[in-house]
Scaffold this motif. Structure first.
Motif, PDB file in Angstrom:
ATOM      1  N   ALA A   1     -12.026  53.430  74.327  1.00  0.00           N
ATOM      2  CA  ALA A   1     -11.863  54.769  73.752  1.00  0.00           C
ATOM      3  C   ALA A   1     -13.142  55.198  73.029  1.00  0.00           C
ATOM      4  O   ALA A   1     -13.550  56.365  73.117  1.00  0.00           O
ATOM      5  N   CYS A   2     -13.769  54.276  72.318  1.00  0.00           N
ATOM      6  CA  CYS A   2     -15.030  54.586  71.643  1.00  0.00           C
ATOM      7  C   CYS A   2     -16.108  54.983  72.648  1.00  0.00           C
ATOM      8  O   CYS A   2     -16.911  55.895  72.395  1.00  0.00           O
TER       9      CYS A   2
ATOM     10  N   ALA B   1     -18.480  61.734  75.501  1.00  0.00           N
ATOM     11  CA  ALA B   1     -18.143  63.145  75.327  1.00  0.00           C
ATOM     12  C   ALA B   1     -19.015  63.791  74.265  1.00  0.00           C
ATOM     13  O   ALA B   1     -19.476  64.940  74.412  1.00  0.00           O
ATOM     14  N   GLY B   2     -19.282  63.050  73.192  1.00  0.00           N
ATOM     15  CA  GLY B   2     -20.145  63.582  72.144  1.00  0.00           C
ATOM     16  C   GLY B   2     -21.560  63.823  72.632  1.00  0.00           C
ATOM     17  O   GLY B   2     -22.195  64.836  72.279  1.00  0.00           O
TER      18      GLY B   2
ATOM     19  N   THR C   1     -21.167  55.830  80.912  1.00  0.00           N
ATOM     20  CA  THR C   1     -19.857  55.648  80.291  1.00  0.00           C
ATOM     21  C   THR C   1     -18.905  54.929  81.240  1.00  0.00           C
ATOM     22  O   THR C   1     -18.163  54.019  80.834  1.00  0.00           O
TER      23      THR C   1
ATOM     24  N   VAL D   1     -15.382  58.566  73.728  1.00  0.00           N
ATOM     25  CA  VAL D   1     -15.727  59.516  72.663  1.00  0.00           C
ATOM     26  C   VAL D   1     -17.248  59.655  72.542  1.00  0.00           C
ATOM     27  O   VAL D   1     -17.778  60.768  72.383  1.00  0.00           O
ATOM     28  N   THR D   2     -17.954  58.544  72.629  1.00  0.00           N
ATOM     29  CA  THR D   2     -19.416  58.593  72.551  1.00  0.00           C
ATOM     30  C   THR D   2     -19.996  59.395  73.709  1.00  0.00           C
ATOM     31  O   THR D   2     -20.885  60.235  73.525  1.00  0.00           O
TER      32      THR D   2
END
Length: 332
Positions: free
Chosen positions: A52-53, A59-60, A31, A56-57
């Motif tokens: 930001a994507c 973290a997911g 990341t 989020v990816t």
């Protein structure tokens, strides 16, 4: 004592935790790298959204790792392939809106002993941003080639220097080759950007009165001149290697890479063509110490004490003096 089932259970828990730690490490590193790559390569209008994507990816995937490790690893693979395909689609180009000082790459043609260089830079510098641009075609007699010089230009840390190679001819002509980042208009150099395809490579050929005076007088850098000990055959081979590099970059652009494709590592690669026995050394990466490396291997023309060589090698600013620049910087 623990029975075999307890040992097996502990071993399984250790493997799960180790696997989870490895997965989290891979996701965090991936990341971080992706965000840096997006910062330098994504269109400005989409940069923050895509970064930001990426967060989020990542973290997911970390959330999924604690529940479905196999699916998380599959997600890492898919994300890695997607980022890899995007990254591989970013190709170097020769048709950008270049800064004036790197608007052209030198190319050349050899016919017998005659070398013709196209796009030799001969700018008149009144200040770092105040200049008269000139690009010329020059012709040189390879039979007249009689010297090779290393120029080392330091602007901040003494460990990092920009290195240039100059060639001298018996009739007094001189030409200096410099491997530089090819900035677009408005761009500035970034060491970090050099890891992320931010710049193409440029090979500039120039008079000393241009490319060395720019650094000593206009930029206030500390530039040192070190004559090299080479045979006529090695000098010719090295010069023609630069010509071949310029021709290649003009046809097949390449990216600058801070560690592996910079001014010093490429000089080392070209020098090995003329002198195959030159060993690799950490001072090739920390280019401010390159003269120390050359002195250790007997490649400086002056074989005296290194401290004295370094002291005498520093070029004093000429501040617009009228006498020929190349003669002035070599005056005792």
């Amino acid at each position: 004592m623990m029975d075999s089932r307890q040992v097996s259970g502990r071993s399984a828990r250790f493997r799960r935790r180790a696997g989870l730690c490895l997965l989290v490490l891979v996701v965090v590193a991936g990341t971080g790298w992706t965000m840096a790559a997006l910062w330098f390569q994504a269109p400005q209008a989409l940069r923050m959204v895509l970064m930001a994507c990426a967060v989020v990816t990542g973290a997911g995937l970390i959330w999924l790792a604690s529940r479905r490790p196999a699916r998380a690893w599959a997600g890492v693979l898919v994300a890695g392939v997607a980022v890899g395909l995007w990254w591989s689609s970013i190709l170097p180009r020769n048709d950008r809106d270049w800064a004036p000082d790197v608007a052209h790459i030198v190319t050349g043609r050899v016919e017998g002993n005659a070398l013709t260089l196209y796009n030799v830079r001969d700018f008149e510098w009144r200040g770092e941003n105040d200049f008269t641009p000139r690009w010329q075609t020059r012709r040189y007699d390879l039979d007249q080639l009689n010297s090779v010089d290393l120029f080392s230009s330091v602007w901040a840390s003494p460990a990092i220097a920009h290195t240039l190679i100059g060639f001298g001819f018996a009739n007094g002509e001189r030409i200096v080759f410099s491997i530089e980042i090819r900035k677009e208009k408005g761009e500035a150099f970034s060491e970090i950007g050099g890891f992320f395809k931010e710049f193409e490579l440029a090979l500039i050929a120039s008079d000393e009165n241009d490319i060395i005076r720019l650094r000593t007088d206009a930029r206030g850098e500390t530039v040192s001149l070190f004559p090299l000990k080479v045979t006529p055959e090695q000098a010719r081979h090295l010069l023609l290697s630069y010509v071949a590099l310029g021709n290649r970059l003009a046809e097949q652009p390449e990216f600058y890479q801070t560690l592996t494709s910079n001014c010093t590592t490429i000089i080392y690669q070209l020098a090995r063509l003329a002198h195959p026995g030159i060993p690799f050394d950490w001072r090739i990466l920390l280019s401010g110490y390159l003269p120390d490396y050359l002195h250790e291997h007997g490649m400086l023309k002056d074989g005296g004490p290194l401290d004295e060589i370094r002291r005498q090698a520093v070029i004093a600013p000429q501040n617009g003096r009228a006498e020929p620049y190349s003669a002035a910087i070599r005056a005792p």
